[in-house]
Write a protein that holds these residues in place. Sequence first.
Motif, PDB file in Angstrom:
ATOM      1  N   CYS A   1       7.061  48.089  49.859  1.00 27.67           N
ATOM      2  CA  CYS A   1       6.275  49.005  49.035  1.00 27.67           C
ATOM      3  C   CYS A   1       6.838  49.036  47.613  1.00 27.67           C
TER       4      CYS A   1
ATOM      5  N   LYS B   1       6.419  51.190  54.387  1.00 26.50           N
ATOM      6  CA  LYS B   1       5.054  51.118  54.919  1.00 26.50           C
ATOM      7  C   LYS B   1       5.125  50.757  56.398  1.00 26.50           C
ATOM      8  N   ALA B   2       4.209  49.916  56.852  1.00 25.93           N
ATOM      9  CA  ALA B   2       4.203  49.485  58.253  1.00 25.93           C
ATOM     10  C   ALA B   2       5.481  48.709  58.551  1.00 25.93           C
ATOM     11  N   ASN B   3       5.911  48.760  59.803  1.00 26.58           N
ATOM     12  CA  ASN B   3       7.156  48.099  60.177  1.00 26.58           C
ATOM     13  C   ASN B   3       6.939  46.946  61.154  1.00 26.58           C
ATOM     14  N   ALA B   4       5.692  46.499  61.307  1.00 24.58           N
ATOM     15  CA  ALA B   4       5.391  45.385  62.212  1.00 24.58           C
ATOM     16  C   ALA B   4       5.450  44.070  61.435  1.00 24.58           C
TER      17      ALA B   4
ATOM     18  N   LEU C   1       5.728  43.598  53.914  1.00 23.75           N
ATOM     19  CA  LEU C   1       5.864  45.000  54.314  1.00 23.75           C
ATOM     20  C   LEU C   1       6.440  45.874  53.201  1.00 23.75           C
TER      21      LEU C   1
ATOM     22  N   THR D   1       6.003  40.928  65.972  1.00 24.37           N
ATOM     23  CA  THR D   1       4.746  40.733  66.716  1.00 24.37           C
ATOM     24  C   THR D   1       4.773  39.493  67.588  1.00 24.37           C
TER      25      THR D   1
END
Length: 312
Positions: free
Chosen positions: A189, A170-173, A187, A15
Amino acid sequence: MGEVNHSTVTEFILTGLTEKPELQLPLFLLFLGIYVFTVVGNLGMITLIGLSSSLHTPMYYLLSSLSLIDLCNSTVITPKMLISFVTENNIISFPECMAQFYLFCAFAISECHMLAAMAYDRYVAICHPLLYHVTVSPQVCCWMVAGVCSMGLVGATAHTVCLLRVLFCKANAINHYFCDLFPLLELSCSNTSINEVVGLSFSAFNVFLPTLAIFTSYIFIIASILRIRSTSGRSKAFSTWSSHISAVAVFFGSVAFMYLQPSSVSSMDQGKVSSVFYTIIVPMLNPLIYSLRNKDVKVALNKVLEKNFLMK
């Protein structure tokens, strides 16, 4: 086959430092300038020490090693960070992310122990000057640098092996501008308690042990300086030591703030700002600190410049 990494994430999105559009270009130009200054400053320091016979001493051999570590550490982080300012999605593949994390750990840990080695060098030079060339011989310097590199590689390997056992599905950001430990663990899980314990343990070892060595040497150095009767002698002893204080304070302060607290307590936004200091600002400042506050470096630089101008 059960031992293989089961991650379903093949790439991450960094990000970056900020998501505000109006700040992207100014920050890109700022950090590009810092990176150029870092490369020129550290390469210049390494070249100057290599060319100047007057700087072929243990102190400057360690300083050139520190400059190389700073240059490599900044190069691992900054170019990828600059991309985040000019692209909508700064994508990094899983293998690239792990490689960046490994190299960052290796160079960051090496810098911690290199600063401790440099503190020991100053302790011997100021407290035991007559034994300096025997105690800190070229062979001893080589062994110290080899030990510093070994500590970096061992620590980086331990961190990376533990991280490769984590499942990312999960999310990769990644809420950061590079692949760092705690943003990656957010990130996960799977259970990351072992990673956090290992991370905090190794971070404490690689921060507290060098810090303890540094401050112990500082106590003896201060006591030795206070015993010097002449004002000029005190000033000379302090000048060779004060630049090291500045480098240590900025680096260890920012590292401790980022890593020596649980991820549940630390803020990722605060962590980003702290990370900027030891990944980007410190590598730029170190050549500046050691050149502007060191008469030997100034004299050597003037001689090299005069020699080159006379040849022309």
